[in-house]
Scaffold this active site. Sequence first.
Site, mmCIF file in Angstrom:
data_model
loop_
_atom_site.group_PDB
_atom_site.id
_atom_site.type_symbol
_atom_site.label_atom_id
_atom_site.label_comp_id
_atom_site.label_asym_id
_atom_site.label_seq_id
_atom_site.Cartn_x
_atom_site.Cartn_y
_atom_site.Cartn_z
ATOM 1 C CG ASP A 12 -1.074 -1.611 0.574
ATOM 2 O OD1 ASP A 12 -0.247 -2.479 0.881
ATOM 3 O OD2 ASP A 12 -0.864 -0.744 -0.285
ATOM 4 C CD GLU A 21 -0.676 -2.088 -6.571
ATOM 5 O OE1 GLU A 21 -1.224 -1.491 -5.639
ATOM 6 O OE2 GLU A 21 0.533 -2.440 -6.539
ATOM 7 C CD GLU A 53 3.856 1.276 0.988
ATOM 8 O OE1 GLU A 53 3.212 1.861 0.106
ATOM 9 O OE2 GLU A 53 4.060 0.043 0.993
#
Length: 674
Positions: free
Chosen positions: A363, A284, A391
């Site tokens: 993820d 990333e 998240e």
Amino acid sequence: MTIPDSVHPAWLPPEAFRAVGSRRTLVLGDGLLAETVHDEVARACARYGGRVRRAEDGPYDLVLALMAAQPLPEAAAAVHPDAEIGDEGYVLARRDGVTVVLADGTAGLLYGLFHVVRLGERAFAGERPAEHHRPATRRRMLDHWDNVDVHPVMGQVERGYAGGSIFWRDGAPRGDLARVRAYARLLAACGVNAISVNNVNVHATEARLLTDRLGDVAAIADVLRPYGIRVHLSVSFASPVVLGGLPTADPLDEDVRTWWTGVTERVYEAIPDFGGYVVKADSEGQPGPFAYGRDHADGANLLAEALAPYDGVVHWRAFVYNHRQDWRDRSTDRARAAYDHFAPLDGRFRGNVVLQVKHGPIDFQPREPVSPVIAAMPATRLAVELQVTQEYTGQQRHVCYLAPMWREVLGFRPWGPEGAAVADVVGGGDLVGVSNVGDDPYWTGHPLAQANLYAFGRLAWEPRLDPAAILDEWIDLTFAPVASVEAERSRQVLHAVMDDSWRTYERYTAPLGVGFMVRPGHHYGPDVDGYEYTPWGTYHFADRDGVGVDRTRATGTGFTGQYPPPWSEVYEALADCPDELLLFFHHVPYGHVLRSGSTVIQHIYDTHFAGAEQAAEARKRWEEAAELFDPALHARVKDLLDEQVRCAEEWRDQVNAYFFRKSGVPDAHGRRIP
């Protein structure tokens, strides 16, 4: 140091120490953590009328002693450990009216004290044969994704849902570290022994914590040390260039190796018990060894070499994938990436490299299979990474008790029913969680999200603990009501709201393991096609005929082949694949009949209606229990449950409407779909 009264005590309210504080206690042993044990007991005794001594002048109700503290009092000497206790372990026993905790090391003494606190009055009742308690994992670690500077997109804490950082504020240390000390107590009480104090995405200011701002890290380490917690630091792989002025960060360059050796020596001069580095590389946008034609073993071994003389470790994250893939290309599979990158490197990492693997291959979704990397690298030290901050599970605005999910992960057997479990693979190694703490008065924003932090520590210590039993521990410590009738009623309410909350969240969000369907960027709330035509590799491939990702070897990406038998065959076969993971592994028609007997489309409708109803029922149970809880806490949870119900209904309506419009198949029960 004192913590402000406005900060919630979490699972260490004064009442939790009543049983210890009202007794006569002997503490035997020297060292910093032994002093912490004495001070904890002394504060409790000052409140509840007991007494604590450092020399034997009995009688005593509780003895907390190091084995080396000779001579031991008679009650302690009568306890005979039948195995090595270990540096962090302890033995708990009770005979002839005396409760005894024995430990080889001062850390074990500290953990033994907090075990007695958990037991409360039960620690002082009846007889108790010697019980051996040892942590299953060597390092029980929390990674803070805290930024020193406020990031223009992610803020002070990336993926933080509980306010600002407890360490940093607007580019500088917070100064008053009383709250950090209180945090250390909370972590020690549930078994955590390490934290990384900055974001794995290392920006310009955070990079300097390694050099000219190292004193800020040392100050935090000083506050954590009395509770047995070692500091780790996220570092940039490009540090030799960014901080050292070198023209390269090539891990095989001699000047680069010399630079890391020198800077690491200075780190240990400032923080002698420093734990090591955490690295996110070639992921990333973070720099890594690929820029120099090197691989991850080359990069990790560079830092490991510098850390080795000090018994330090480098946690090298395996979260590496192509985040710029072409959504039109169905052959590129984000789920495959970690295995493809790292499995060929097994056996090439130094002994003090810990490969840190997310528990699932994508993820931190509410439902994923266990990452195949965990079974693929027998010659490499592994850490399993869990996300305590929510998240993708409601962002601490939704109740979502995660211990049942983590327990499933840790209990999963990659080689089949007779093989080792994930907990066995990481046994003696590391379990890492992404912290959910901020400067909110309730630590985690949602008061009930504190249970996830507590449960992480307890499962890291003993991965086979029952999530319901852990929840009971947390309830009894946190709420500790005086009246037993109130205690039982509050426990019932909290179990009703929390026990099934992970599966409730799963029901009203992305179905059958397909994942995502969240708003891009901040990841809160539904957006079924939000990531469908983006470069991030998180697709569901829904069309008029069906939905799901074909990851089979026969016709798809081949991801199923990364698992050892029998799971490679189970996931490959449509008839055998577990319902809850069906759309993760297969693209199927809406009329496909699940093993439950329902069709895929009807399952989507039924679960989304049910999930929203269950969220509303949880709110109702909480509203009816107002008299059982502190009014401010009750009001905070009530407001958050209102938001959860609203969001669950939005998820229900968007997901059901989307798939009704795609499939044209009406709900069999005639319920309204927008």
